[in-house]
Design a protein around this motif. Structure first.
Motif, PDB file in Angstrom:
ATOM      1  N   ALA A 154       1.068  -1.234  -0.120  1.00  0.00           N
ATOM      2  CA  ALA A 154       0.016   0.207   0.017  1.00  0.00           C
ATOM      3  C   ALA A 154       0.892   1.210   0.085  1.00  0.00           C
ATOM      4  O   ALA A 154       1.865   1.182   1.029  1.00  0.00           O
ATOM      5  CB  ALA A 154      -0.991  -0.063   1.091  1.00  0.00           C
ATOM      6  N   GLU A 158      -2.191   6.850   0.446  1.00  0.00           N
ATOM      7  CA  GLU A 158      -3.136   6.832  -0.716  1.00  0.00           C
ATOM      8  C   GLU A 158      -4.365   6.471  -0.302  1.00  0.00           C
ATOM      9  O   GLU A 158      -4.754   5.501   0.551  1.00  0.00           O
ATOM     10  CB  GLU A 158      -2.464   5.424  -1.666  1.00  0.00           C
ATOM     11  CG  GLU A 158      -3.437   5.436  -2.839  1.00  0.00           C
ATOM     12  CD  GLU A 158      -2.878   4.305  -3.746  1.00  0.00           C
ATOM     13  OE1 GLU A 158      -3.757   3.808  -4.709  1.00  0.00           O
ATOM     14  OE2 GLU A 158      -1.946   3.772  -3.590  1.00  0.00           O
ATOM     15  N   ALA A 210     -10.174   3.360  -2.236  1.00  0.00           N
ATOM     16  CA  ALA A 210      -8.962   2.929  -2.518  1.00  0.00           C
ATOM     17  C   ALA A 210      -8.205   2.605  -1.596  1.00  0.00           C
ATOM     18  O   ALA A 210      -7.105   1.971  -1.687  1.00  0.00           O
ATOM     19  CB  ALA A 210      -8.475   4.520  -3.197  1.00  0.00           C
ATOM     20  N   TRP A 211      -8.363   3.371  -0.092  1.00  0.00           N
ATOM     21  CA  TRP A 211      -8.048   2.891   1.068  1.00  0.00           C
ATOM     22  C   TRP A 211      -8.171   1.367   1.386  1.00  0.00           C
ATOM     23  O   TRP A 211      -6.953   0.608   1.826  1.00  0.00           O
ATOM     24  CB  TRP A 211      -8.326   3.959   2.101  1.00  0.00           C
ATOM     25  CG  TRP A 211      -7.311   3.756   3.411  1.00  0.00           C
ATOM     26  CD1 TRP A 211      -6.142   4.241   3.653  1.00  0.00           C
ATOM     27  CD2 TRP A 211      -7.733   2.997   4.417  1.00  0.00           C
ATOM     28  NE1 TRP A 211      -5.840   3.899   4.878  1.00  0.00           N
ATOM     29  CE2 TRP A 211      -6.807   2.926   5.454  1.00  0.00           C
ATOM     30  CE3 TRP A 211      -8.771   1.719   4.760  1.00  0.00           C
ATOM     31  CZ2 TRP A 211      -6.709   2.219   6.670  1.00  0.00           C
ATOM     32  CZ3 TRP A 211      -8.678   1.016   5.793  1.00  0.00           C
ATOM     33  CH2 TRP A 211      -7.631   1.295   6.754  1.00  0.00           C
ATOM     34  N   ASP A 213      -9.192  -0.866  -0.466  1.00  0.00           N
ATOM     35  CA  ASP A 213      -8.507  -1.870  -1.585  1.00  0.00           C
ATOM     36  C   ASP A 213      -6.909  -2.201  -1.265  1.00  0.00           C
ATOM     37  O   ASP A 213      -6.595  -3.258  -1.488  1.00  0.00           O
ATOM     38  CB  ASP A 213      -8.568  -1.136  -2.922  1.00  0.00           C
ATOM     39  CG  ASP A 213      -9.871  -1.799  -3.483  1.00  0.00           C
ATOM     40  OD1 ASP A 213     -10.074  -1.053  -4.502  1.00  0.00           O
ATOM     41  OD2 ASP A 213     -10.441  -2.938  -3.325  1.00  0.00           O
ATOM     42  N   GLN A 214      -6.121  -1.343  -0.733  1.00  0.00           N
ATOM     43  CA  GLN A 214      -4.953  -1.333  -0.187  1.00  0.00           C
ATOM     44  C   GLN A 214      -4.593  -1.871   0.985  1.00  0.00           C
ATOM     45  O   GLN A 214      -3.534  -2.464   1.172  1.00  0.00           O
ATOM     46  CB  GLN A 214      -4.078   0.147  -0.484  1.00  0.00           C
ATOM     47  CG  GLN A 214      -4.262   0.715  -1.834  1.00  0.00           C
ATOM     48  CD  GLN A 214      -3.268  -0.034  -2.747  1.00  0.00           C
ATOM     49  OE1 GLN A 214      -2.058  -0.696  -2.385  1.00  0.00           O
ATOM     50  NE2 GLN A 214      -3.677  -0.167  -4.101  1.00  0.00           N
ATOM     51  N   ASN A 215      -5.603  -1.957   1.766  1.00  0.00           N
ATOM     52  CA  ASN A 215      -5.348  -2.449   3.123  1.00  0.00           C
ATOM     53  C   ASN A 215      -5.976  -3.881   3.354  1.00  0.00           C
ATOM     54  O   ASN A 215      -5.846  -4.256   4.532  1.00  0.00           O
ATOM     55  CB  ASN A 215      -5.789  -1.503   4.034  1.00  0.00           C
ATOM     56  CG  ASN A 215      -4.846  -0.232   4.179  1.00  0.00           C
ATOM     57  OD1 ASN A 215      -3.977  -0.031   4.829  1.00  0.00           O
ATOM     58  ND2 ASN A 215      -5.355   0.893   3.557  1.00  0.00           N
ATOM     59  N   LYS A 220      -6.234  -7.640  -1.834  1.00  0.00           N
ATOM     60  CA  LYS A 220      -6.177  -6.194  -2.237  1.00  0.00           C
ATOM     61  C   LYS A 220      -6.955  -6.260  -3.694  1.00  0.00           C
ATOM     62  O   LYS A 220      -7.042  -6.768  -4.390  1.00  0.00           O
ATOM     63  CB  LYS A 220      -4.940  -5.842  -2.250  1.00  0.00           C
ATOM     64  CG  LYS A 220      -4.100  -5.859  -0.899  1.00  0.00           C
ATOM     65  CD  LYS A 220      -2.840  -5.155  -1.248  1.00  0.00           C
ATOM     66  CE  LYS A 220      -1.844  -5.004   0.165  1.00  0.00           C
ATOM     67  NZ  LYS A 220      -0.608  -4.743   0.161  1.00  0.00           N
ATOM     68  N   GLY A 221      -7.724  -5.090  -3.621  1.00  0.00           N
ATOM     69  CA  GLY A 221      -8.366  -4.702  -5.055  1.00  0.00           C
ATOM     70  C   GLY A 221      -9.647  -5.502  -5.236  1.00  0.00           C
ATOM     71  O   GLY A 221     -10.450  -5.076  -6.268  1.00  0.00           O
TER      72      GLY A 221
END
Length: 253
Positions: A154, A158, A210-211, A213-215, A220-221
């Motif tokens: 991550a 972001e 977005a946060w 998805d990255q965490n 992820k995603g």
């Protein structure tokens, strides 16, 4: 009379003596011992067989001939002659001259020429030590370790972290598994991050998506890929999706 005829006559005489002894033993046992006829005959046969075998073995045992005995007696006296010491150099010279020459094959053996050509080229190389082998194995495992770290990390700063809850509201958490893409493991991860209800997911904007998805470690995603926000809005308003209907019937989990 030769030797074989003498041994045969000796054996016949021994067995005749044994027969006489067996008959006498049977008669004495029946007369004096009060034995029955069958008992006396049986004992007589035993005496006959044992006595005949012993007498034949002891008396008729072949003895060495007179000529053989004299030869055997003369053998210990055959010591090395003193004259052999004085003639030792001459004997050695004569032995050297009369020694058989080395026998070599007239026809070359298969592979002999190749072996002679390669002679001296082979070189022994020691095997690698035991402590060197683990080093080679460790070096082989390094590329595999790099492949495992293929998941992107991550980026700091972001997106924006959504609002979270320390626990579910009164009435318990919503069944987040009704959102397509959320399984039991992912639902447990969302709970550990502070997300328990559909309206929380429905309120995420682009930065919040977005946060998350990255965490989502290991997932992820998944938020943007399966469009969780759109599904959560329908479920938060009390509606149903095709996927939530399958979950309610128990066809999915």
């Amino acid at each position: 009379m030769n030797k074989n005829e003498g041994m045969i006559s000796c054996a016949v005489g021994c067995w005749l003596v044994a027969l006489l002894g067996g008959v006498l033993a049977a008669m004495l046992l029946m007369v004096l011992g009060g034995w029955t006829f069958m008992q006396g005959v049986f004992m007589g046969v035993v005496v006959f067989v044992v006595a005949g075998a012993l007498l034949s073995w002891i008396i008729c045992k072949p003895l060495p001939a007179v000529g053989e005995a004299s030869v055997d007696a003369a053998k210990p006296e055959e010591a090395p002659r003193p004259a052999a010491k004085s003639t030792a150099p001459a004997a050695a010279a004569s032995a050297a001259t009369t020694a058989e020459p080395e026998i070599k094959p007239s026809t070359p053996l298969p592979g002999e020429a190749d072996l002679a050509a390669r002679k001296g080229e082979w070189k022994y190389e020691a095997e690698p030590k035991a402590d060197e082998k683990p080093k080679a194995k460790k070096a082989a495992k390094k590329p595999a370790a790099k492949k495992k770290a293929a998941e992107p990390a991550a980026a700091p700063g972001e997106g924006t972290k959504p609002e979270t809850l320390s626990a579910a509201r009164e009435g318990g958490p919503d069944n987040l598994k009704e959102i397509k893409g959320v399984g039991p493991k992912l639902e447990a991860l969302l709970h550990s991050m502070g997300f328990y209800h559909f309206d929380q997911v429905a309120g995420w904007g682009a930065d919040e998506v977005a946060w998350v998805d990255q965490n989502l470690q290991g997932f992820k995603g998944r938020v943007s890929r399966d469009d969780w926000v759109a599904q959560a809005k329908i479920l938060a308003e009390g509606g149903e999706t095709e996927f939530s209907k399958k979950v309610g019937k128990g066809d999915v989990y």
